[in-house]
Design a protein around this motif. Sequence first.
Motif, short mmCIF file in Angstrom:
data_model
loop_
_atom_site.label_atom_id
_atom_site.label_comp_id
_atom_site.label_asym_id
_atom_site.label_seq_id
_atom_site.Cartn_x
_atom_site.Cartn_y
_atom_site.Cartn_z
N SER A 102 0.84 -1.20 0.00
CA SER A 102 0.00 0.00 0.00
C SER A 102 0.87 1.24 0.00
O SER A 102 2.09 1.17 0.23
CB SER A 102 -0.90 0.00 1.23
OG SER A 102 -0.12 0.26 2.40
N PRO A 103 0.29 2.44 -0.24
CA PRO A 103 1.10 3.67 -0.29
C PRO A 103 1.92 3.95 0.97
O PRO A 103 2.96 4.58 0.90
CB PRO A 103 0.04 4.76 -0.51
CG PRO A 103 -1.05 4.05 -1.24
CD PRO A 103 -1.10 2.68 -0.65
N LEU A 104 1.46 3.50 2.13
CA LEU A 104 2.21 3.75 3.37
C LEU A 104 2.95 2.52 3.88
O LEU A 104 3.51 2.53 4.97
CB LEU A 104 1.25 4.27 4.46
CG LEU A 104 0.60 5.63 4.18
CD1 LEU A 104 -0.37 6.00 5.30
CD2 LEU A 104 1.64 6.72 4.00
N GLY A 105 2.98 1.47 3.06
CA GLY A 105 3.66 0.24 3.46
C GLY A 105 5.16 0.37 3.53
O GLY A 105 5.84 -0.49 4.11
N ASN A 106 5.72 1.45 2.95
CA ASN A 106 7.18 1.63 2.98
C ASN A 106 7.68 2.10 4.35
O ASN A 106 8.89 2.29 4.52
CB ASN A 106 7.62 2.64 1.92
CG ASN A 106 6.95 3.99 2.07
OD1 ASN A 106 5.74 4.06 2.25
ND2 ASN A 106 7.71 5.06 1.98
N HIS A 107 6.79 2.24 5.33
CA HIS A 107 7.22 2.67 6.66
C HIS A 107 7.36 1.49 7.63
O HIS A 107 7.58 1.69 8.82
CB HIS A 107 6.25 3.71 7.20
CG HIS A 107 6.14 4.92 6.31
ND1 HIS A 107 7.12 5.88 6.25
CD2 HIS A 107 5.20 5.26 5.38
CE1 HIS A 107 6.78 6.80 5.34
NE2 HIS A 107 5.62 6.44 4.81
N PHE A 108 7.25 0.28 7.09
CA PHE A 108 7.62 -0.91 7.87
C PHE A 108 9.15 -1.02 7.93
O PHE A 108 9.86 -0.57 7.02
CB PHE A 108 7.06 -2.17 7.22
CG PHE A 108 5.61 -2.42 7.49
CD1 PHE A 108 5.19 -2.83 8.76
CD2 PHE A 108 4.67 -2.27 6.49
CE1 PHE A 108 3.84 -3.07 9.02
CE2 PHE A 108 3.32 -2.50 6.74
CZ PHE A 108 2.90 -2.89 8.00
N GLY A 109 9.64 -1.63 8.99
CA GLY A 109 11.07 -1.87 9.13
C GLY A 109 11.31 -3.16 9.89
O GLY A 109 10.39 -3.97 10.07
N TYR A 110 12.55 -3.33 10.35
CA TYR A 110 12.89 -4.55 11.08
C TYR A 110 13.99 -4.28 12.09
O TYR A 110 14.92 -3.50 11.81
CB TYR A 110 13.34 -5.65 10.12
CG TYR A 110 13.44 -7.00 10.80
CD1 TYR A 110 12.28 -7.74 11.03
CD2 TYR A 110 14.65 -7.52 11.23
CE1 TYR A 110 12.34 -8.98 11.68
CE2 TYR A 110 14.72 -8.75 11.87
CZ TYR A 110 13.56 -9.48 12.10
OH TYR A 110 13.61 -10.67 12.75
N ARG A 111 13.88 -4.90 13.27
CA ARG A 111 14.94 -4.85 14.28
C ARG A 111 15.47 -6.28 14.48
O ARG A 111 14.72 -7.19 14.82
CB ARG A 111 14.39 -4.31 15.61
CG ARG A 111 14.24 -2.80 15.62
CD ARG A 111 15.58 -2.12 15.83
NE ARG A 111 15.46 -0.67 15.67
CZ ARG A 111 15.77 0.00 14.57
NH1 ARG A 111 16.22 -0.67 13.51
NH2 ARG A 111 15.64 1.30 14.50
#
Length: 783
Positions: A378-387
């Motif tokens: 989705s348009p805001l899916g690029n704000h996922f990350g990983y630790r």
Amino acid sequence: MGKAVISCSILSVFCILTSCQHSDMTYRNVFPEPLYSFEKNNNEQGISFINAQGKTTDRYATHGKQALNIQYSSQQHSYASVNFQPKKPWDWSQYKNFSIAFDIGNQGKFSSHLYLDIEDIDGNIYTRSVNVAVGSEHTYYAKMHGHDLSNDKNDLNLSSGLRSNPPTWQSKDITFISMWGKKNLNIEGITRISLSVQSNLHDKEIVIDNIRLIENPTQDKHYLTNIVDQFGQNAKIDFDGKIHSKKELLQYRDRELALLREKTLFTERSKFSGWKNGPKLKASGYFRTEKINGKWSLVDPEGYLYFATGIDIIRLSNSSTMTGYDFDNSLIQQRSDDDITPEDSTGLNRVSEKVLSTRKNIASIRTNMFEWLPAYNSPLGNHFGYRRSAHSGPLKQGETFSFYSANLERKYGETSPQSYLKDWKRVTIDRMLHWGFTSLGNWTDPMYYHENKIPYFANGWIIGDFKTVSSGNDFWSPMPDVFDPAFKKRAIATAKKVAEEVKGNPWCVGVFIDNEKSFGRPETNESRYGIVLHTLRRDGKTVPTKSEFTRLMKKKYSTISAINSAWKKSFKNWQEFDKGIDSSINTKPQLTDYSLLLKAYAEQYFKIVNEAIKSYMPNHLYFGARFPDWGMPMEVIEASAKHVDVISYNSYKEGLPQYKWDFLKKIDKPSIIGEFHIGAADSGLYHPGLIHAADQKDRARMYTDYMYSVIDNPYFVGAHWFQYIDSPITGRAYDGENYNVGFVSVADIPYTEMVNAAKSLHSNMYKRRFSELPELLSSKKNN
């Protein structure tokens, strides 16, 4: 004022199954008598005071006719308390789901941040705290057993990963906030209850009544469900500044941008935010330090006096929170010993498409907290990350999401990949300048380093495969073995990396390296000299610091019999000493030697780091490792003073009382506060932070008081607020902090009270700091 005893009776008024007179709901008392109701004097009830005094009063009395008025002194004392200690420990083990409650009012001039310590027969202490607003009178409660994800175990299990959970029942009564210590005390024997204030700038006064045990109401089974809305805010309550739609977010944006365009900047500032109306000193082209008329100061590259105010964490790295999802870890690239950047400083760190296909829910408690998370495509899916790792909190590793970053994209749009960050950077710099700050604080994203509009502080960490030692209480990580040659190599690698980022830019004030190292704690000699104690037990063949300790003691005592005599030990020879010894403390000469060894360790640390910094950044100041106020042994401070340009301290208190910082006269070195903050509970977040205000207005007042205590101290050359953005309501990914400590909310909405306070403070900061320079000012006018 020392200790005093006030009398009262815990059996004075019989109140079978009664509820608090002013509460908005009915609580069932666990047993019929209150613990304390203050109706009669009785010297045997074990109420004592430290740097405080108490007397009975009828004001705010909620049980009977009298309450206890407590006046806490701020004069020459960093700690003041009232203590309740029964003759025989309270046994509350028969109660399975209860809290301790206090009726507290505030008739003083200032809000009171109270620390509640409860201690058991095993010596364990659980510390909680709350702010009591001026004029208010409420019931304040602290859970002792039950609720909080108890899973039928009746314990205080905060496995949600939040530093403080939402209330588990709805009430106008106020819960004490979890701080530190052992949550599940031994309730078979409670030996002490205390209410204290710490490092106050002002005297405080409260009234307390009806200390009692109450049965917890029925738990809200959904207290952790859908608590976060699509903007990352508290979904269950309304508050000032809350965003309800994208349209409203854009309206806030447009109003603020108009204000930033219209307002005049601080005209008395030099190019580098120094004091242009003050004296002109030697211009070196870079920031430097100088002592003028008994006050230490930074001097900007043009020669103007400069006082560093700023905000930490102007970056997205700490804006993300764990979502409760994870992936196949065998497909994720793991950290290397050559990494320079710690995990929590790496940005969002999104997983690859290959890894994404293995996504799975591993913590439904977490996933159920969110009303909304976007799809990856989705348009805001690029704000996922990983630790890949976490210090503490709900999970050891896992998927993250940054609501703050998503809100930036909502505000500014995306015309090219991450173009909203350019708008964010521009607006952030405009904010800092218009709010009057003179620098960007520690952990600023390097993308700000070459804007050349406002000075900044660079930072680095020394991490890698060097050997380690232990203080016995290594809060963030084990301590480096500073005599291991690998530590020096890693220090050089760090300095080189920071230098490559800064590129010799004169807008860089200086560099912080590392943060809040566990050099030692003040509670006992064992905690103060923990590094020495634990290292002496180890083998010098594998621990270089131990080998150095052996060398130093052998140099001082020459013979093994001499050190045996001094320490009251029976070592056979130096070989046995070096292999590992019983390091328990027996004598005063031993303490003297432990002090010497701790100082030797610290000197090696700061010497190595300083040499690395000066080798690659000879024109920039070294600001040390930011001592936490809970761990700054004098030996270590003195050692650092030989090698740093400015000593840095993180002090989470209400301010800097002069008496507590008198040691700076002896050190006579410029100093800076690297971190402080104040939060409140009216922002929708569940934890105000380490220092509590009553509300946003009080928060702004306390911020000003703290800053004035820094400005008025002749040894401090600045202070940085921690941090720019509120913590995520569900806790930052690295350690679960969910504090209201930002100058802006998760929706990037500035807190108006804080902004106005900053503007007011900065408008007279230089005049207040340097008002005693008449001869220099007159000299400037004559020239």
